[in-house]
Motif scaffolding. Sequence first.
Motif, PDB file in Angstrom:
ATOM      1  N   ASP A  62      45.016  38.809  45.033  1.00  0.00           N
ATOM      2  CA  ASP A  62      44.364  40.060  44.665  1.00  0.00           C
ATOM      3  C   ASP A  62      42.853  39.826  44.527  1.00  0.00           C
ATOM      4  O   ASP A  62      42.340  38.748  44.859  1.00  0.00           O
ATOM      5  CB  ASP A  62      44.995  40.671  43.406  1.00  0.00           C
ATOM      6  CG  ASP A  62      44.732  39.880  42.119  1.00  0.00           C
ATOM      7  OD1 ASP A  62      43.674  39.231  42.014  1.00  0.00           O
ATOM      8  OD2 ASP A  62      45.574  39.926  41.196  1.00  0.00           O
ATOM      9  N   VAL A  63      42.139  40.850  44.040  1.00  0.00           N
ATOM     10  CA  VAL A  63      40.676  40.797  43.986  1.00  0.00           C
ATOM     11  C   VAL A  63      40.142  40.464  42.592  1.00  0.00           C
ATOM     12  O   VAL A  63      38.931  40.491  42.375  1.00  0.00           O
ATOM     13  CB  VAL A  63      40.073  42.139  44.455  1.00  0.00           C
ATOM     14  CG1 VAL A  63      40.354  42.364  45.927  1.00  0.00           C
ATOM     15  CG2 VAL A  63      40.623  43.311  43.621  1.00  0.00           C
ATOM     16  N   ARG A  64      41.019  40.172  41.634  1.00  0.00           N
ATOM     17  CA  ARG A  64      40.592  39.992  40.252  1.00  0.00           C
ATOM     18  C   ARG A  64      40.072  38.588  39.929  1.00  0.00           C
ATOM     19  O   ARG A  64      39.372  38.401  38.944  1.00  0.00           O
ATOM     20  CB  ARG A  64      41.741  40.350  39.310  1.00  0.00           C
ATOM     21  CG  ARG A  64      42.173  41.795  39.389  1.00  0.00           C
ATOM     22  CD  ARG A  64      41.115  42.744  38.836  1.00  0.00           C
ATOM     23  NE  ARG A  64      41.501  44.136  39.046  1.00  0.00           N
ATOM     24  CZ  ARG A  64      40.959  44.930  39.960  1.00  0.00           C
ATOM     25  NH1 ARG A  64      39.993  44.477  40.748  1.00  0.00           N
ATOM     26  NH2 ARG A  64      41.371  46.167  40.108  1.00  0.00           N
ATOM     27  N   TRP A  65      40.446  37.597  40.730  1.00  0.00           N
ATOM     28  CA  TRP A  65      39.930  36.229  40.559  1.00  0.00           C
ATOM     29  C   TRP A  65      39.398  35.788  41.920  1.00  0.00           C
ATOM     30  O   TRP A  65      40.026  35.013  42.631  1.00  0.00           O
ATOM     31  CB  TRP A  65      41.045  35.319  40.058  1.00  0.00           C
ATOM     32  CG  TRP A  65      40.607  33.968  39.569  1.00  0.00           C
ATOM     33  CD1 TRP A  65      39.331  33.576  39.231  1.00  0.00           C
ATOM     34  CD2 TRP A  65      41.436  32.821  39.363  1.00  0.00           C
ATOM     35  NE1 TRP A  65      39.323  32.272  38.827  1.00  0.00           N
ATOM     36  CE2 TRP A  65      40.597  31.789  38.893  1.00  0.00           C
ATOM     37  CE3 TRP A  65      42.795  32.582  39.524  1.00  0.00           C
ATOM     38  CZ2 TRP A  65      41.096  30.520  38.596  1.00  0.00           C
ATOM     39  CZ3 TRP A  65      43.293  31.328  39.220  1.00  0.00           C
ATOM     40  CH2 TRP A  65      42.451  30.303  38.753  1.00  0.00           C
ATOM     41  N   PRO A  66      38.233  36.296  42.304  1.00  0.00           N
ATOM     42  CA  PRO A  66      37.759  36.143  43.688  1.00  0.00           C
ATOM     43  C   PRO A  66      37.610  34.700  44.152  1.00  0.00           C
ATOM     44  O   PRO A  66      37.903  34.381  45.315  1.00  0.00           O
ATOM     45  CB  PRO A  66      36.408  36.869  43.676  1.00  0.00           C
ATOM     46  CG  PRO A  66      36.481  37.813  42.538  1.00  0.00           C
ATOM     47  CD  PRO A  66      37.328  37.137  41.498  1.00  0.00           C
ATOM     48  N   GLY A  67      37.130  33.820  43.264  1.00  0.00           N
ATOM     49  CA  GLY A  67      36.953  32.431  43.669  1.00  0.00           C
ATOM     50  C   GLY A  67      38.257  31.776  44.086  1.00  0.00           C
ATOM     51  O   GLY A  67      38.315  31.044  45.081  1.00  0.00           O
ATOM     52  N   ALA A  68      39.308  32.035  43.331  1.00  0.00           N
ATOM     53  CA  ALA A  68      40.620  31.484  43.672  1.00  0.00           C
ATOM     54  C   ALA A  68      41.171  32.146  44.927  1.00  0.00           C
ATOM     55  O   ALA A  68      41.753  31.483  45.798  1.00  0.00           O
ATOM     56  CB  ALA A  68      41.582  31.682  42.499  1.00  0.00           C
TER      57      ALA A  68
END
Length: 307
Positions: A139-145
């Motif tokens: 998903d877009v909530r933890w962009p780095g991961a």
Amino acid sequence: MNSPVKLLSVGALTLDTILGVDTLPARPGKFIASDGVQIASGMASSAACAARRLGADVSLWASAGDDLVGDQLVAGIEAEGVDCSFVRRVTGARSALSAILVDTHGERIIVPFYDKLAQADPEALPIQDLTAFDAVLADVRWPGAAALALAAAREIGRPAILDADTAPRDVLERLFPLASHIVASEPAAFILCGEERGPPDACEALAGRTDAFVAVTGGAAGSWWFDRSAGSVRHVTAPRIKAVDTLAAGDVFHGAFAVGLAEAMPIERTLRFASAAAALKCLRFGGRLGAPDRAETLAMMAAHWPA
């Protein structure tokens, strides 16, 4: 299918407080809830739980604080049979929280809180080799991961699925080129393409910017996907239901989509599978707790799309 497919779900893990109200508040005040539940949730976590109920083996890569809320979150997702050994616990960080109101029509207001320390970019994947997984969903909530996982999955030829939902434009632009499969909500598509476009036009516009599979979801209106063999947008209807709670319907859709893709279902059947699972979820209050099992989902498909 001889053995369950294996999925890695990457992103949000939040403690959701979900309250049922007659109508969504339009003014300040005190309002008495008709129902309520507190659960471990979040986009990637809800998708993981939905995929597990549909028969997949699922691991979650998320980030939480080293607090009591984090303990509660991990325990709640593990209770669904999802492997949480990759969940990162950050010293001194606060775990994510979300307050949610759901009205009698199933519509909702969501107010999440993410601690920047907990959501800091990871230095590396939790494991070096992703070949054990049949698909990766981020998903877009933890962009780095998400960026690490999508790029690594695509590099080894695994489906790299982006759950593109409302987020800052720069986050969507960062993750968009890394995915092999993009399933965007209407709001995310509008952020990238402009609100003057309807979902079919937005789907075509997004498909023109990537070689990835592209679909745009529209809730009760169904979903649209770009058929590259035909060079045109196609539509998949959604089962007609009376929604009780639309919270986590998109997450269930993405979890089911990942299962269908990992199982090598034809793409239109995959979208129907996802639509059926999301529709069934909307019949039940409690966010992801309403996610259906596989038998229910296949029965809904058979009823809505007879052979």
